[in-house]
Design an enzyme around this catalytic site. Structure first.
Site, PDB file in Angstrom:
ATOM      1  N   TYR A 155       0.998   4.739  10.280  1.00 20.58           N
ATOM      2  CA  TYR A 155       0.406   5.699   9.353  1.00 20.58           C
ATOM      3  C   TYR A 155      -0.253   6.835  10.123  1.00 20.58           C
ATOM      4  O   TYR A 155      -0.689   6.646  11.247  1.00 20.58           O
ATOM      5  CB  TYR A 155      -0.633   5.008   8.456  1.00 20.58           C
TER       6      TYR A 155
ATOM      7  N   VAL B 266       7.181  -2.661  -6.729  1.00 25.28           N
ATOM      8  CA  VAL B 266       6.735  -1.533  -7.556  1.00 25.28           C
ATOM      9  C   VAL B 266       7.790  -1.223  -8.616  1.00 25.28           C
ATOM     10  O   VAL B 266       7.470  -1.003  -9.786  1.00 25.28           O
ATOM     11  CB  VAL B 266       6.450  -0.280  -6.692  1.00 25.28           C
TER      12      VAL B 266
ATOM     13  N   MET C  25      12.663   4.237   2.054  1.00 23.40           N
ATOM     14  CA  MET C  25      13.296   3.057   2.653  1.00 23.40           C
ATOM     15  C   MET C  25      14.550   3.362   3.458  1.00 23.40           C
ATOM     16  O   MET C  25      14.850   2.662   4.413  1.00 23.40           O
ATOM     17  CB  MET C  25      13.587   2.023   1.561  1.00 23.40           C
TER      18      MET C  25
END
Lengths: 372, 372
Positions: free
Chosen positions: B93, B195, B287
């Site tokens: 991140y 999700v 992804m």
């Protein structure tokens, strides 16, 4: 000059549109020979099918039109040849206007005569169609009173003729997407375009910093000098931005929170790189014909928003009042010497030459504005 | 099990963070030997540097922590291993949390003891950290009262442990970007993700139609069947969408006005193709590791808007009250059998095995949830 052939087939999409068609003019004059309120005959640039503008357009004489109660007959003074006019004639827009049609979408004229029910305009007023409306490439236009916006007669006619497409695009884009405050920074590519030049000057008038990207080409130093004179804070060619720390170039300027893209490809990626966390990029053109490529992290971690702008969306919309306010503001800047751009006024007789210049067939030329 | 080495260097970014570090625990217990309100010792998953989670994490014993007046000591019941937990340990991140750190960002626990000034929680309450907060992979967590949100004890602990990241992402994305009304349609790629499964069920609970794109793979028919059972209206593999008139597939469904992208590349382009004029695509993952490519005309003529979502943005924000309302709503759906997803509860002793499964080293497995 071509003579109107009776074999032409005209298909009107609306009654307003119909009434501007050569055939409907014939009908009006033929069947209402004793009508008292007629426009003068009009000389118009007409195309009967979509295609290359220098091949499909021709100048023809149109017979008088009868004015209905709410109609206004406007003697056109000037009208530009915009890229969007060319695109419409070429038929490259997703919605093709019906043909045959008269070219031109903006321009300025003087009120010549009024229908019996018109109360808010007077003969001699200067007016522009707002929102822009088809058929400005002709000597006399008859449209309903509501189409026309009265403007200040003291601005040069070429600015009045060109205010409602490019400068309005620039102002709407500065106002519609992000709340900007004096001291904020905006970034754009394609900065030498007419909209680009307007963005620089409108940003300056609002106390905004502006960073500009232009393409690498012969004469880029001259182009930079010109933009600097309009009020550009920073100007880079694309190759000058091939650096590791692009934001280091900003120096003391705050990171841009709004960017404009009319190029696509690498030039769009450069705008995205400059934008600050949470910034917005508005696309209004694609001169490179390349798509816009965005990394996933630009959306997730940098929280960028990508939007699009098309002035067409504002036509016939509820926003016309807002647009007219903006037009008045832009013309006040023109009057005060705070907004300028290059144009070439060309007599209507030389329309074909002006069209060739606008099509880029004769090298680089300023915006062509037809003077009637 | 490793023993805490005194040579470890701990750097805390905030006092709260400091107080959860093993070293600060030692200080607390060493210098305040007579303090009366101490937490029990805690067993925790710690990493001293960013890197591959199976190499840099280890389970260690941490000494008791002194509770300040507003602190609450929570005995953890369950906490999941989320992809975002793995990413944080890997350090991928943009903002790397300081190390050493305790893993885990969400979970559910039971209030074990209270600081003298805590009035809104009682021993035995079930609580979750909301917004999600670091350090849930341990047996006892001490944090300020404001960190904890009391929840309904009658939902299964594995749902309480996992509500605040994936289901909340799904709900926020349905509510934060576009005003949706029953009968509207949404479209998503990566529909088999956790999700994605939540989006299908939450959309259904709100009377929204949903169109889903999954990747081509062995077992895609089985995956379709599973999503159908959750309430999916339409499901296509990417290759099934290689058709000329993609919108023809919608049949009676209205064109989608909101799309979700967690894949990028072609799967993102397919979402854009399905969207209606003026639609919005929200990117929340990548992804395929491929960027998102958009045509100029998608912005100008189709007026699409592209945005991004990152739940992290909501942490420590003014929106925590709103998030807690949403969490209560989601847990009510769970209670009523309207929201479900697969999970595997794993005893804390088997953490390494659960981590290997979460890392995909042992094939495909349901969400791993540690049970303390």
């Amino acid at each position: 000059m071509a003579v109107l052939r009776p074999t032409l087939k005209f298909i009107g999409a609306s009654s307003l549109h119909c009434r501007l068609h050569p055939l409907s003019r014939i009908r009006s004059s033929a069947f209402r020979a004793f009508a008292t309120n007629l426009s003068p005959p009009s000389k118009a640039v007409v195309y009967e099918q979509q295609g290359p503008p220098d091949q499909v357009t021709r100048v023809i004489d149109l017979p008088p039109v009868e004015l209905r109660a709410n109609d206004v007959c406007v003697k056109m003074l000037a009208a530009p040849i915009n890229p969007s006019d060319i695109n419409r004639i070429e038929g490259v827009y997703p919605v093709r206007p019906p043909v045959p049609a008269i070219g031109g979408y903006e321009g300025v004229g003087e009120v010549y005569s009024l229908g019996s029910g018109v109360s808010n305009l007077s003969v001699g007023d200067w007016v522009i169609p707002s929102p822009p409306s088809f058929g400005t490439w002709q000597t006399y236009v008859v449209k309903e009173e509501t189409v026309w916006h009265k403007i200040d007669k003291s601005v040069p006619m070429e600015y009045a003729a060109t205010v409602s497409v490019n400068p309005l695009t620039a102002l709407r884009m500065l106002e519609d997407f992000v709340k900007l405050n004096p001291g904020d920074t905006i970034i754009q590519n394609g900065a030498t375009s007419m909209v680009g030049q307007c963005i620089i000057q409108l940003a300056r008038a609002q106390g905004l910093h502006n960073v500009n990207i232009i393409r690498d080409r012969v004469g880029s130093e001259e182009a930079k000098e010109k933009l600097k004179n309009l009020g550009a804070d920073q100007i880079y060619t694309e190759s000058e931005l091939e650096v590791k720390n692009i934001k280091g170039l900003l120096g003391d300027l705050p990171e841009p929170l709004l960017g404009f893209n009319c190029v696509g490809g690498n030039a769009a990626s450069l705008v995205l790189k400059f934008l600050r966390q949470g910034g917005t990029m508005v696309t209004y053109g694609g001169m490179s014909k390349k798509p816009i490529t965005v990394s996933t992290s630009s959306f997730i971690f940098k929280d960028l928003a990508l939007r699009g702008f098309w002035l067409q969306k504002w036509m016939n919309s509820e926003n016309s009042k807002d647009c007219r306010r903006m037009i008045d503001y832009i013309l006040s800047l023109v009057k005060n010497g705070k907004l300028k751009y290059e144009m070439e006024l060309v007599p209507f007789e030389d329309f074909k030459g002006a069209l060739d210049k606008a099509l880029g067939k004769l090298g680089s030329h300023p915006k062509q504005v037809i003077k009637f």
